[in-house]
Scaffold this active site. Sequence first.
Site, PDB file in Angstrom:
ATOM      1  N   CYS A 107       3.466  -5.886  10.438  1.00 17.46           N
ATOM      2  CA  CYS A 107       3.148  -4.829   9.516  1.00 17.46           C
ATOM      3  C   CYS A 107       4.522  -4.572   9.051  1.00 17.46           C
ATOM      4  CB  CYS A 107       2.761  -3.737  10.193  1.00 17.46           C
ATOM      5  SG  CYS A 107       2.788  -2.207   9.022  1.00 17.46           S
ATOM      6  N   THR A 108       4.834  -4.324   7.900  1.00 19.94           N
ATOM      7  CA  THR A 108       5.907  -4.249   7.136  1.00 19.94           C
ATOM      8  C   THR A 108       6.937  -3.125   7.336  1.00 19.94           C
ATOM      9  OG1 THR A 108       5.067  -3.724   4.919  1.00 19.94           O
ATOM     10  CG2 THR A 108       5.771  -6.012   5.212  1.00 19.94           C
ATOM     11  N   HIS A 109       6.175  -2.166   8.192  1.00 12.33           N
ATOM     12  CA  HIS A 109       6.732  -0.996   8.728  1.00 12.33           C
ATOM     13  C   HIS A 109       7.673  -1.254   9.718  1.00 12.33           C
ATOM     14  CE1 HIS A 109       4.155   1.334   6.087  1.00 12.33           C
ATOM     15  NE2 HIS A 109       5.001   2.283   6.436  1.00 12.33           N
ATOM     16  N   GLU A 165       7.418   6.407   9.021  1.00 13.61           N
ATOM     17  CA  GLU A 165       7.347   7.317   8.003  1.00 13.61           C
ATOM     18  C   GLU A 165       7.727   8.763   7.962  1.00 13.61           C
ATOM     19  OE1 GLU A 165       3.790   6.894   5.498  1.00 13.61           O
ATOM     20  OE2 GLU A 165       4.041   5.026   5.302  1.00 13.61           O
ATOM     21  N   ASN A 173       0.361  -6.702   4.930  1.00 12.42           N
ATOM     22  CA  ASN A 173      -0.408  -7.492   5.990  1.00 12.42           C
ATOM     23  C   ASN A 173      -1.955  -7.208   5.790  1.00 12.42           C
ATOM     24  OD1 ASN A 173       1.063  -9.480   8.151  1.00 12.42           O
ATOM     25  ND2 ASN A 173       2.337  -7.439   7.433  1.00 12.42           N
ATOM     26  N   SER A 174      -2.302  -6.125   5.393  1.00 11.50           N
ATOM     27  CA  SER A 174      -3.691  -5.620   5.121  1.00 11.50           C
ATOM     28  C   SER A 174      -4.125  -6.311   4.136  1.00 11.50           C
ATOM     29  CB  SER A 174      -3.821  -4.118   5.188  1.00 11.50           C
ATOM     30  OG  SER A 174      -3.590  -3.670   6.644  1.00 11.50           O
ATOM     31  N   TYR A 201      -3.956   1.589   4.013  1.00  9.73           N
ATOM     32  CA  TYR A 201      -4.575   0.622   3.791  1.00  9.73           C
ATOM     33  C   TYR A 201      -5.200   0.157   5.299  1.00  9.73           C
ATOM     34  CZ  TYR A 201      -4.035  -0.422  -1.364  1.00  9.73           C
ATOM     35  OH  TYR A 201      -4.038  -0.373  -2.452  1.00  9.73           O
ATOM     36  N   GLY A 202      -4.456   0.253   6.244  1.00  9.54           N
ATOM     37  CA  GLY A 202      -4.858  -0.276   7.532  1.00  9.54           C
ATOM     38  C   GLY A 202      -6.118   0.044   8.113  1.00  9.54           C
ATOM     39  N   SER A 254       0.663  -1.152  -0.015  1.00  7.73           N
ATOM     40  CA  SER A 254      -0.111   0.116  -0.052  1.00  7.73           C
ATOM     41  C   SER A 254       0.926   1.413   0.033  1.00  7.73           C
ATOM     42  CB  SER A 254      -0.892   0.154   1.111  1.00  7.73           C
ATOM     43  OG  SER A 254      -0.242  -0.026   2.430  1.00  7.73           O
TER      44      SER A 254
END
Length: 272
Positions: free
Chosen positions: A183-185, A151, A74-75, A42-43, A11
Site C-alpha cells: 500500500c503506498t501509505h 493520514e 494497489n487496490s 478504495y480498500g 484513491s
Amino acid sequence: MTDAPIGIFDSGFGGLTVARSVLDQLPHEPVLYLGDTARQPYGPKPIGEVREYALECLDHLVDEGVKVLVIACNSASAAVLRDARERYPVPVVEVILPATRRAVAASRTGRIGVICTRATAESMAYDDAFAAAPHVLLHTRACPRFVEFVEAGVTSGPDLLAVAHEYLDPLTQQDVDTLILGCTHYPLLTGVLSYVMGDQVTLVSSAEETAKDVYKLLVRLGLERSPSLPRPVHRFLTTGQPAEFASIGRRFLGPELESVHQLARATAWVPA
C-alpha cells in the site's frame, strides 16, 4: 510528448509516495497527480466499484494529455490494470509487478510477506503476480488501520506499535525474510515496520520500485524530458477538498506540493 507530464493516480494520498520517488529519480519531469479523495478509501470497497471510480479518474488524466499513466494504488491496480492497458493510447505502469520482481530478487528463502488493504488481499493480485515464481511461499496480511495512522500524521508511538505487532507478528512467526509494503501509505511507516520485523527482513517499497519502472519506460521509449528545459511545473488535483489535500499531502510529498485544485466536475464524483 516528451514535454507532457507523468500522470499519477491514487484513491487519495498514498500515491504521493510514488510521486515523491518519481520526483527524486526524474527531477526534470512534470507530474500531474489526481487523488480521488472524495471517494476514498478504495480498500474496503467492492472491486467493481473500485474499477468504475479508477477508470473515471484515469480517463481524466488521459484527457489532460499525460505521456504515461501510473496507477499508484494497489487496490486500483488489482481492479483495472488489464482494462487500462487496453483502454488508453499511453503506456500504463502499476505498483504490484515492480514490487513483486524486487521481492523475488531480494528473498533468500522464498518466504515473502505482503501487507496491503483488504481489497488488494481479496483480489489475490499478488498471488497472481508471484505465479511465475512457484518457489515463493507467500503470506498476505490486510492491515487497514495503518492508513488511518498515516493520514492522521501518526508514524510512531505505543498505539501504532501495538497495532503493528498485531498485524506483523504472524508474519515473523512464518519466518518471512522479505516484506512488500503493498500500500503506498506504508513507506511512511518504515521505522515501525522495520522495528517489528527486525533487521533481517528486507522491506520492499512498491512506491520506489514503481518509480524505477517509470524511469526505465521513459528511457526505453525515448520520452525523457530534456534537462535543459525550464524547471518543471507540477500539478495536483483532487475530487475532494483542496485545503485538506494540501495539508495531509505535504506529509507525503513535502514542499513540492505548492497548490491543489479541485476538479471542475467535483460534485459529480461524490457517490450518492
